[in-house]
Design an enzyme around this catalytic site. Structure first.
Site, PDB file in Angstrom:
ATOM      1  N   CYS A   1      -4.684   2.354  -3.689  1.00  0.00           N
ATOM      2  CA  CYS A   1      -3.465   2.940  -3.112  1.00  0.00           C
ATOM      3  C   CYS A   1      -2.287   1.992  -3.280  1.00  0.00           C
ATOM      4  O   CYS A   1      -1.463   1.826  -2.369  1.00  0.00           O
ATOM      5  CB  CYS A   1      -3.668   3.292  -1.641  1.00  0.00           C
ATOM      6  SG  CYS A   1      -4.891   4.574  -1.367  1.00  0.00           S
TER       7      CYS A   1
ATOM      8  N   ASP B   1       3.195  -3.403   8.349  1.00  0.00           N
ATOM      9  CA  ASP B   1       1.892  -2.787   8.109  1.00  0.00           C
ATOM     10  C   ASP B   1       0.842  -3.849   8.426  1.00  0.00           C
ATOM     11  O   ASP B   1       0.667  -4.801   7.673  1.00  0.00           O
ATOM     12  CB  ASP B   1       1.806  -2.327   6.656  1.00  0.00           C
ATOM     13  CG  ASP B   1       0.403  -1.905   6.221  1.00  0.00           C
ATOM     14  OD1 ASP B   1      -0.540  -1.974   7.039  1.00  0.00           O
ATOM     15  OD2 ASP B   1       0.251  -1.523   5.044  1.00  0.00           O
TER      16      ASP B   1
ATOM     17  N   GLN C   1      -4.406  -4.844   7.368  1.00  0.00           N
ATOM     18  CA  GLN C   1      -5.330  -5.876   6.887  1.00  0.00           C
ATOM     19  C   GLN C   1      -5.301  -7.138   7.739  1.00  0.00           C
ATOM     20  O   GLN C   1      -6.164  -8.000   7.587  1.00  0.00           O
ATOM     21  CB  GLN C   1      -5.010  -6.223   5.428  1.00  0.00           C
ATOM     22  CG  GLN C   1      -5.211  -5.084   4.443  1.00  0.00           C
ATOM     23  CD  GLN C   1      -6.652  -4.585   4.392  1.00  0.00           C
ATOM     24  OE1 GLN C   1      -7.595  -5.312   4.687  1.00  0.00           O
ATOM     25  NE2 GLN C   1      -6.822  -3.324   4.014  1.00  0.00           N
TER      26      GLN C   1
ATOM     27  N   HIS D   1       0.858  -1.184   0.000  1.00  0.00           N
ATOM     28  CA  HIS D   1       0.000   0.000   0.000  1.00  0.00           C
ATOM     29  C   HIS D   1       0.894   1.234   0.000  1.00  0.00           C
ATOM     30  O   HIS D   1       2.004   1.216   0.523  1.00  0.00           O
ATOM     31  CB  HIS D   1      -0.871  -0.046   1.261  1.00  0.00           C
ATOM     32  CG  HIS D   1      -1.932   0.998   1.346  1.00  0.00           C
ATOM     33  ND1 HIS D   1      -1.674   2.317   1.660  1.00  0.00           N
ATOM     34  CD2 HIS D   1      -3.280   0.920   1.173  1.00  0.00           C
ATOM     35  CE1 HIS D   1      -2.802   2.999   1.684  1.00  0.00           C
ATOM     36  NE2 HIS D   1      -3.797   2.179   1.390  1.00  0.00           N
TER      37      HIS D   1
ATOM     38  N   LYS E   1     -10.558  -0.456  10.428  1.00  0.00           N
ATOM     39  CA  LYS E   1     -10.585  -1.717   9.692  1.00  0.00           C
ATOM     40  C   LYS E   1     -10.897  -2.903  10.596  1.00  0.00           C
ATOM     41  O   LYS E   1     -11.014  -4.041  10.128  1.00  0.00           O
ATOM     42  CB  LYS E   1      -9.252  -1.934   8.969  1.00  0.00           C
ATOM     43  CG  LYS E   1      -8.977  -0.886   7.882  1.00  0.00           C
ATOM     44  CD  LYS E   1      -7.684  -1.179   7.152  1.00  0.00           C
ATOM     45  CE  LYS E   1      -7.299  -0.035   6.219  1.00  0.00           C
ATOM     46  NZ  LYS E   1      -8.203   0.112   5.083  1.00  0.00           N
TER      47      LYS E   1
END
Length: 398
Positions: free
Chosen positions: A353, A190, A193, A113, A216
């Site tokens: 993104c 990251d 998700q 991303h 999220k």
């Protein structure tokens, strides 16, 4: 499960399949936000009255809650941020210059991303380091073998998504973290998700930093957290200045508050933190193994249904974590999404993104459907039927 989310009562005809962008909020989270403003609205760390003390205790209790959930060693390793993006930028701005020198290397995957790509690209430009981008697999996922191959003694930072946001592939972080640590580098993850779908153990995965967003994982927007190893956070300078983050201010110098407060300048998003705590409470009621099995079944059903439609290009694989990205040959993804929207099916279409990934896949964009705990087989079947309808519409036009 669905009944816990008022959004679906407000939109009974809508099939919502865009949870990778933002999840819907359970009633418990909405209640927590309302209760804060109605009954607990006071600033934290400042007031010398009972309400301020009580609110500060609730605010700080969420820090411990996050530390427990992600298996941090101590609550001081949790820094409140606005989002995953904010957390990753904090690491790049504060920690990056401490360890990256001219000629060093910063390594990412081509599947990242923008939030886990641009900060490192720009850090490389500022420091004179080399920005290294590992190839991706044909399905759009991170190629862990290629990442491992590219780790060298010059690799000071390795930044990867533990679950990719386009193809949904999970990355085994620990072997890569061990490899980069053996070369004297650091591992940045990251986790945007991952946080809603899989257990998180930052120590077991060998992460030096791990960032995620509340919105999220069924929490509010505008709030997230950054985990950082305490010894690293202690060395890092603050990047925003003002109230809350100071110890002593003198005419010509200032000393900083202890970790993590030195990174939390100004009045924070108190309501967001309280809502985030409620989201973690909600997640604590879930059997994540059962959630994973349910979401995996939905992904498999969707991939099977889409594969039967002429001209479908699928990305990722059966193991994708809650995400199915696809294209319809000869039709722009935005047009597909428009037809789906007319059928009351909400998906994301665009570059997500992740423009460097789109360039590697040779497409301008993809259509992405993503599931949450509230989705069911009927949602998947409506999406498949809507894509079939889109195929017929564009076949007739062509």
């Amino acid at each position: 499960m669905r009944e816990q989310f008022p959004f679906f009562a407000a939109h009974p005809e809508l099939t919502y399949l865009d949870s990778a962008a933002t999840s819907q909020k359970p009633q418990a989270v909405l209640d927590a936000l309302r209760d804060y403003y109605v009954a607990d609205n006071a600033n934290v760390h400042r007031g010398l009255y009972q309400l301020a003390y009580a609110t500060t205790e609730k605010y700080e209790a969420v820090r411990q809650q996050i530390a427990t959930h992600i298996h941090a060693a101590r609550p001081e390793e949790i820094v409140y941020t606005r989002s995953t993006t904010d957390g990753l930028n904090l690491v790049a701005a504060s920690f990056g210059p401490l360890v990256v020198q001219p000629g060093d290397e910063i390594l990412v995957s081509g599947a990242e991303h923008h939030s886990n790509f641009i900060p490192w690209q720009q850090l490389a430009k500022r420091t004179g380091a080399k920005f290294v981008i590992a190839p991706v697999q044909e399905d759009g996922n991170t190629d862990a073998a290629q990442v491992a191959h590219l780790i060298t003694p010059r690799t000071k930072l390795l930044a990867l998504a533990s679950v990719t946001n386009v193809a949904g592939g999970a990355v085994a972080i620990r072997p890569l973290a061990d490899r980069v640590h053996a070369n004297g580098g650091f591992m940045v993850v990251d986790g945007a998700q991952q946080i809603a779908h899989l257990p998180v153990d930052v120590q077991a995965m060998g992460a030096d930093f791990f960032a995620f967003s509340g919105h999220k994982m069924y929490g509010p927007t505008g709030i997230g957290a950054l985990y950082g190893r305490y010894d690293l956070l202690a060395k890092m300078p603050p990047v925003q200045f003002g109230g809350e983050m100071i110890d002593t201010v003198m005419d010509q110098d200032t000393t900083w508050a202890e970790v993590p407060l030195k990174f939390e300048a100004g009045t924070p998003n108190i309501a967001g933190v309280i809502g985030l705590g409620a989201a973690f409470d909600f997640m604590a009621t879930l059997d994540l193994a059962a959630v994973r099995a349910h979401e995996q079944a939905l992904v498999a059903r969707l991939r099977t249904g889409l594969a039967a439609i002429d001209g479908i290009q699928l990305y990722g694989d059966e193991a994708s974590i809650g995400i199915v990205s696809f294209n319809l040959t000869g039709v722009h993804p935005h047009d597909v999404a428009t037809i789906l929207d007319e059928a009351q099916v909400a998906v994301r279409a665009g570059h997500h993104c992740a423009q460097p990934l789109m360039a590697r896949l040779g497409v301008p964009a993809t259509v992405r459907a993503s599931v949450g705990v509230y989705n069911n087989e009927a949602d998947i079947d409506r999406l498949i039927a809507a894509v079939q309808s889109a195929r017929r519409v564009f076949d007739a036009v062509i």
